[in-house]
Enzyme design. Sequence first.
Site: not given
Ligand code: DQA
Length: 145
Positions: A9-10, A17, A22, A73, A76, A97, A99, A106
């Site tokens: 998501p997002n 964003r 990011y 990825n 959230a 995985e 990020h 964080r």
């Molecule tokens: C994320 C880190 C997550 O905590 C966050 O909710 C994201 C992006 C990252 O790519 O740094 O949406 O996965």
Amino acid sequence: MKLLIINGPNLNLLGLREPGIYGFKSYASLCHMIREHAKQIDVEVEIYQSNHEGDLVDRIQAAYGRIDGIVLNPAAYTHTSVALLDALKAVEIPTVEVHISDLSKREDFRQISYVRAACVKTISGYGLQGYLEAMDVLKELLTCK
Ligand code: DQA
């Protein structure tokens, strides 16, 4: 060799964003980088993004028997989803995985990753480059298999 890149998501809002966290590059440019890198390392690639947990589970399930490695990825859902962990455990496809941000620097609630237990590696804090590194890790792993 076929890799599947999954974004949660997002991440479709990359660029817009929280660019301080990011970056300013869009989701479309991430997809472009991934496709170019796939050509360079000679792998096939599928790219998928969803804001919905069940759709992400469906896509992991659909990878069974078709996909050799997954770059994930979960955004959230990293910090909440037992369903994604169970899907990865079910299909047993090597998964890295990724990020974009450095989770270790964080909030406390981002320190837990449910999916990590089913992943061969975690890459966190290397920006969009992390996706390309994850592809390299899988290429190497699957070639040595
Ligand atoms: C994320 C880190 C997550 O905590 C966050 O909710 C994201 C992006 C990252 O790519 O740094 O949406 O996965």
